[in-house]
Scaffold this motif. Structure first.
Motif, PDB file in Angstrom:
ATOM      1  N   HIS A 503      22.216   9.936  16.679  1.00  0.00           N
ATOM      2  CA  HIS A 503      22.764   8.213  16.053  1.00  0.00           C
ATOM      3  C   HIS A 503      22.172   8.062  16.856  1.00  0.00           C
ATOM      4  CE1 HIS A 503      23.062   9.946  11.493  1.00  0.00           C
ATOM      5  NE2 HIS A 503      24.235  10.274  12.432  1.00  0.00           N
ATOM      6  N   ASN A 504      22.451   7.181  17.786  1.00  0.00           N
ATOM      7  CA  ASN A 504      22.822   5.963  19.250  1.00  0.00           C
ATOM      8  C   ASN A 504      21.415   7.031  19.916  1.00  0.00           C
ATOM      9  OD1 ASN A 504      24.139   4.532  18.030  1.00  0.00           O
ATOM     10  ND2 ASN A 504      26.164   6.218  18.890  1.00  0.00           N
ATOM     11  N   HIS A 505      21.577   8.057  20.219  1.00  0.00           N
ATOM     12  CA  HIS A 505      19.755   8.918  21.304  1.00  0.00           C
ATOM     13  C   HIS A 505      20.528   8.494  22.524  1.00  0.00           C
ATOM     14  CE1 HIS A 505      17.804   9.476  17.604  1.00  0.00           C
ATOM     15  NE2 HIS A 505      17.682   8.041  17.625  1.00  0.00           N
ATOM     16  N   VAL A 506      21.704   8.793  22.638  1.00  0.00           N
ATOM     17  CA  VAL A 506      22.183   7.933  24.505  1.00  0.00           C
ATOM     18  C   VAL A 506      22.760   8.818  24.825  1.00  0.00           C
ATOM     19  CG1 VAL A 506      21.419   5.072  24.093  1.00  0.00           C
ATOM     20  CG2 VAL A 506      24.527   6.450  23.367  1.00  0.00           C
ATOM     21  N   VAL A 507      23.777   9.660  26.206  1.00  0.00           N
ATOM     22  CA  VAL A 507      24.446  10.745  26.392  1.00  0.00           C
ATOM     23  C   VAL A 507      25.004   9.626  28.063  1.00  0.00           C
ATOM     24  CG1 VAL A 507      24.825  12.559  28.187  1.00  0.00           C
ATOM     25  CG2 VAL A 507      22.827  12.364  26.023  1.00  0.00           C
ATOM     26  N   PRO A 508      26.296   9.188  27.520  1.00  0.00           N
ATOM     27  CA  PRO A 508      27.105   9.016  28.673  1.00  0.00           C
ATOM     28  C   PRO A 508      27.054  10.018  30.074  1.00  0.00           C
ATOM     29  CG  PRO A 508      28.591   9.773  26.341  1.00  0.00           C
ATOM     30  CD  PRO A 508      27.536  10.302  26.264  1.00  0.00           C
ATOM     31  N   GLU A 509      27.390   9.047  31.049  1.00  0.00           N
ATOM     32  CA  GLU A 509      26.822   9.224  32.366  1.00  0.00           C
ATOM     33  C   GLU A 509      27.746  10.333  32.611  1.00  0.00           C
ATOM     34  OE1 GLU A 509      26.706   6.995  36.640  1.00  0.00           O
ATOM     35  OE2 GLU A 509      28.050   6.068  35.300  1.00  0.00           O
ATOM     36  N   ARG A 510      29.228  10.708  32.478  1.00  0.00           N
ATOM     37  CA  ARG A 510      29.676  11.326  32.398  1.00  0.00           C
ATOM     38  C   ARG A 510      30.787  12.208  31.348  1.00  0.00           C
ATOM     39  NH1 ARG A 510      33.649  11.091  36.833  1.00  0.00           N
ATOM     40  NH2 ARG A 510      35.045   9.253  36.443  1.00  0.00           N
ATOM     41  N   ALA A 511      29.893  12.882  30.252  1.00  0.00           N
ATOM     42  CA  ALA A 511      30.864  13.924  29.216  1.00  0.00           C
ATOM     43  C   ALA A 511      31.151  14.550  29.427  1.00  0.00           C
ATOM     44  CB  ALA A 511      30.075  13.590  28.720  1.00  0.00           C
ATOM     45  N   ILE A 512      33.044  13.714  29.070  1.00  0.00           N
ATOM     46  CA  ILE A 512      33.515  15.661  28.964  1.00  0.00           C
ATOM     47  C   ILE A 512      34.203  16.156  27.898  1.00  0.00           C
ATOM     48  CG2 ILE A 512      36.160  15.956  29.906  1.00  0.00           C
ATOM     49  CD1 ILE A 512      35.597  14.525  32.164  1.00  0.00           C
ATOM     50  N   ILE A 513      33.439  17.072  27.318  1.00  0.00           N
ATOM     51  CA  ILE A 513      33.791  17.456  26.066  1.00  0.00           C
ATOM     52  C   ILE A 513      35.653  18.588  26.412  1.00  0.00           C
ATOM     53  CG2 ILE A 513      33.773  19.478  24.223  1.00  0.00           C
ATOM     54  CD1 ILE A 513      30.362  19.856  25.190  1.00  0.00           C
ATOM     55  N   LEU A 514      36.401  18.211  25.843  1.00  0.00           N
ATOM     56  CA  LEU A 514      37.952  18.534  26.025  1.00  0.00           C
ATOM     57  C   LEU A 514      38.403  18.851  25.256  1.00  0.00           C
ATOM     58  CD1 LEU A 514      40.692  16.995  28.356  1.00  0.00           C
ATOM     59  CD2 LEU A 514      41.049  17.752  25.535  1.00  0.00           C
ATOM     60  N   SER A 515      38.524  20.254  24.827  1.00  0.00           N
ATOM     61  CA  SER A 515      39.602  20.895  23.757  1.00  0.00           C
ATOM     62  C   SER A 515      41.255  21.228  24.341  1.00  0.00           C
ATOM     63  CB  SER A 515      39.159  22.457  24.133  1.00  0.00           C
ATOM     64  OG  SER A 515      37.636  22.348  23.591  1.00  0.00           O
ATOM     65  N   ILE A 516      42.594  21.289  23.546  1.00  0.00           N
ATOM     66  CA  ILE A 516      43.516  21.591  24.063  1.00  0.00           C
ATOM     67  C   ILE A 516      43.694  22.942  23.185  1.00  0.00           C
ATOM     68  CG2 ILE A 516      46.016  21.343  22.774  1.00  0.00           C
ATOM     69  CD1 ILE A 516      44.369  18.977  24.290  1.00  0.00           C
ATOM     70  N   VAL A 517      44.145  23.670  24.017  1.00  0.00           N
ATOM     71  CA  VAL A 517      44.368  25.281  24.228  1.00  0.00           C
ATOM     72  C   VAL A 517      45.804  25.687  24.086  1.00  0.00           C
ATOM     73  CG1 VAL A 517      43.986  27.716  24.884  1.00  0.00           C
ATOM     74  CG2 VAL A 517      42.996  26.007  25.647  1.00  0.00           C
ATOM     75  N   VAL A 518      46.531  25.731  22.900  1.00  0.00           N
ATOM     76  CA  VAL A 518      47.583  26.477  23.148  1.00  0.00           C
ATOM     77  C   VAL A 518      48.082  27.854  22.864  1.00  0.00           C
ATOM     78  CG1 VAL A 518      49.688  26.444  21.309  1.00  0.00           C
ATOM     79  CG2 VAL A 518      47.801  24.477  21.065  1.00  0.00           C
ATOM     80  N   PRO A 519      48.220  28.887  24.115  1.00  0.00           N
ATOM     81  CA  PRO A 519      48.746  29.883  23.922  1.00  0.00           C
ATOM     82  C   PRO A 519      49.659  30.263  23.568  1.00  0.00           C
ATOM     83  CG  PRO A 519      49.289  28.262  26.085  1.00  0.00           C
ATOM     84  CD  PRO A 519      48.887  27.422  24.645  1.00  0.00           C
ATOM     85  N   PRO A 520      50.640  31.202  22.880  1.00  0.00           N
ATOM     86  CA  PRO A 520      51.652  31.771  22.586  1.00  0.00           C
ATOM     87  C   PRO A 520      52.628  31.303  23.506  1.00  0.00           C
ATOM     88  CG  PRO A 520      50.627  34.092  23.185  1.00  0.00           C
ATOM     89  CD  PRO A 520      49.390  32.777  23.775  1.00  0.00           C
ATOM     90  N   SER A 521      53.472  31.050  24.296  1.00  0.00           N
ATOM     91  CA  SER A 521      54.461  29.847  25.093  1.00  0.00           C
ATOM     92  C   SER A 521      54.788  29.015  25.174  1.00  0.00           C
ATOM     93  CB  SER A 521      53.540  30.156  27.259  1.00  0.00           C
ATOM     94  OG  SER A 521      52.993  31.557  27.208  1.00  0.00           O
ATOM     95  N   PRO A 522      56.172  28.575  24.974  1.00  0.00           N
ATOM     96  CA  PRO A 522      56.504  27.537  25.021  1.00  0.00           C
ATOM     97  C   PRO A 522      56.533  26.058  25.330  1.00  0.00           C
ATOM     98  CG  PRO A 522      58.336  29.206  25.289  1.00  0.00           C
ATOM     99  CD  PRO A 522      57.196  29.800  25.136  1.00  0.00           C
TER     100      PRO A 522
END
Length: 633
Positions: A503-522
């Motif tokens: 929609h905006n046809h722009v890209v940030p100078e630096r783009a960080i795709i961040l995922s939260i991972v929950v392993p089976p540890s407390p």
């Protein structure tokens, strides 16, 4: 005393204040419920029955609490954490050693145990505070009408202060409970001194004779005997906060002796005077000390209620981390103890439920019929999951599991069967609460899987999306700064990033795709928290970052970004000017036969519990942008 010894002593005192509150207040109502003439299956008060009941209580405590929980189950920890959710995690880890159907069945059974714990969390404050305030009737029978209103006021106050947390008052809990156990032990000694022959009840022969000689009475009595072990699951659930050794020392060194002496004292009192059946606990107290004892009992039951309420917060938090509930708004109320949390939605629900129980049942004896169902269900499920782990993980021989585990399960199932006889007298309530909660938990898990598939289709694969950006002609304009796009996983493109580009046809100078991972540890150490991937092109300014948070931790995205090595993402990240993009999903019922219509409504209604995503991930509101999308369930 050395520093290490002082530290260990402090941990034991802390455990006494939190872990043993529930089981430590059971003597207030257990014997009274057993011999209550209003019980649908009362135990006649005869010397033989008194010996049999007291012996049955003693050996139930020894088998279920000391043997099953303290000696065995507490060794099955998940990186130090205990509770049904920890067992579910351990079962999942062992999934490769069993068929998927077995793992799915055991996981579902564990979720049912967690659901029953919510029923326990509602009944415990009601029965505990009611039983303590009922001590006023011993002081002055004319105060009977005030028991329910006073109980309601105490419960409202108890839930109202939850938002402040237990950090400020936690250090007082231990000393109060130490006084409590010393006092009830001393009262028990006073009762035993009057009729020392009650000590014969420590022999298992009296329990066995009561069961096999009067099975038609003893079987129904088990439904009330189980009240003596309520709170056993708290020993295991709170193990992560205090450790197995501190709980074991507290149990064997003070709690167990005090409880046994008090039960013996109440039995001795009944041998000498059958008319004390309505309040044997308070009538053990010397004349003139009934009011101070009622006040101390009320304080102890409030502490017991606090422990189980906090346990409900922890179970809900872990359920959300494991995908059985939406993200809940959680407030950490202590800087030194991560286990001290406050979950507003759960707090409000519990308060309403507890008040309804108080006004509906109006006495601890009436609630006693309902109480055991949740407890026996949770204990039976815990034992079953433990036996699977013992055989699969520790390689216990099958004959040992069948013989030893079969004996333990026989005891648990006897209690469970006895409580089923109380279904029409109130035991249906925790069962209903458990089944409703179980339905919500598995519906959310199922609905989440459906939404994930729909999102995968809408988002599309990540790598082709990155290649499309890099190969676009003409190149997309690059806007200065760093943008963080939160994403569910590494395989798909974030909806927010795709919408921004389309929609905006722009890209940030630096783009960080961040995922939260929950392993089976407390919990996850900071050194293992961050993983960075340049997605095949280190020069395009687009990076994938995976941040791991244990299921007992609250995800904090800015804190995680501070751990990122600047060399891995093309330079240091200025968090004060970073923009965060979130994908906001609107759920609507669709025509697809994915779930029954009523389950779709439950799933969508449950989604309303979800916390604000920005707050849940610790994002600064002024730097966060929400981009919406609609998905049909």
């Amino acid at each position: 005393m050395s520093t290490a010894t002082k530290a260990r002593t402090g941990i034991v005192i802390g455990a006494l204040g939190v872990v043993f509150g529930d089981i430590g207040t059971s003597p207030i109502y257990t014997v009274q419920t057993l011999f209550n003439p209003g019980d649908p299956h009362p135990v006649p008060i005869t010397p033989a029955n008194v010996y049999g009941v007291v012996s049955l209580i003693f050996w139930s405590v020894m088998i279920i609490v000391t043997l099953t929980y303290v000696t065995l189950v507490m060794h099955a920890d998940n990186d130090g954490e205990g509770g049904v959710m920890a067992l579910i995690t351990l079962v999942r880890r062992l999934g490769r050693r069993s068929s998927p159907r077995v793992i799915a069945a055991l996981s579902a059974l564990g979720i049912l145990g967690a659901a029953l714990f919510f029923g326990d969390s509602m009944i415990t404050p009601a029965i505990s505070v009611l039983s303590a305030v009922e001590g006023l009737k011993v002081v002055d029978p004319s105060l009977s009408e005030l028991v329910v209103p006073i109980t309601a006021v105490i419960i409202v106050g108890l839930f109202a202060v939850q938002r402040r947390g237990t950090a400020a008052v936690g250090r007082f809990f231990g000393p109060v409970m130490i006084v409590w156990f010393l006092v009830i032990g001393a009262c028990g000694v006073r009762g035993v001194s009057g009729h020392p022959q009650i000590l014969k009840a420590l022999s298992p022969t009296y329990a066995l004779e009561f069961i096999f000689g009067h099975f038609h009475i003893a079987f129904f009595a088990l439904a009330a005997v189980v009240l003596s072990v309520t709170g056993a699951e708290a020993l295991y659930a709170d193990m992560g906060h205090f450790g197995r050794k501190a709980i074991t020392w507290g149990w064997l060194g003070l709690v167990l002796p005090a409880l046994v002496l008090n039960y013996l004292g109440q039995g001795a009192l009944l041998l000498g005077n059958q008319s004390v059946v309505n309040a044997p606990f308070f009538l053990l107290v010397p004349h003139g000390w009934e009011l101070p004892m009622a006040i101390l009992a009320t304080a102890a039951t409030v502490i017991a209620s606090q422990a189980v309420i906090t346990g409900a917060y922890s179970v809900a938090s872990q359920a959300a981390q494991l995908g059985y509930l939406p993200r809940l708004r959680i407030a950490h109320t202590s800087a030194s103890s991560i286990g001290q949390i406050y979950v507003p939605w759960i707090n409000g629900m519990l308060m309403v439920a507890v008040l309804i129980l108080v006004f509906a049942f109006r006495s601890s004896a009436a609630l006693g019929y309902a109480y055991g169902m949740a407890v026996t269900g949770t204990i039976t499920i815990t034992t079953l999951l433990f036996l699977y782990i013992a055989h699969t993980r520790w390689r216990w021989p099958l004959w040992m599991v069948v013989i030893g585990g079969g004996a333990l399960l026989t005891v648990d199932l006897m209690f469970l069967a006895a409580n089923l006889t109380k279904l029409v007298h109130g035991a249906w309530l925790p069962l209903l609460i458990g089944l409703v909660t179980f339905t919500v938990l598995i519906t959310w898990q199922r609905g989440s899987e459906i939404v994930v598939r729909a999102r995968d289709k809408a988002e599309g694969p990540l790598q082709p999306f990155i290649e499309e950006i890099n190969n676009h002609t003409p190149p997309y304009p690059r806007i200065p700064g760093t943008a963080v796009f939160l994403n569910r996983e590494s395989e798909t493109a974030p909806l927010s990033m795709r919408a921004n580009v389309d929609h905006n046809h722009v890209v940030p100078e630096r783009a960080i795709i961040l995922s939260i991972v929950v392993p089976p540890s407390p919990r996850v150490p900071d050194g293992e928290r961050i993983t960075v991937d340049d997605l095949g092109d280190p020069d395009d300014g687009i990076y994938y970052v995976a941040a791991q948070f244990g299921y007992m931790e609250r995800p904090d995205v800015p804190a995680a970004l501070r751990l990122v090595d600047p060399a891995d993402v093309g330079g240091a990240i200025d968090l004060d000017s970073t923009s965060y993009f979130l994908s906001k999903i609107e759920l609507v019922p669709g025509d697809q036969p994915t779930m029954a219509p009523w389950r779709k409504r439950i799933f969508i209604a449950t989604s309303l519990m979800a916390a604000d995503s920005a707050g849940y991930f610790g994002l600064p509101t002024s730097q966060t942008v929400l981009i919406g999308s609609r998905i049909q369930v």
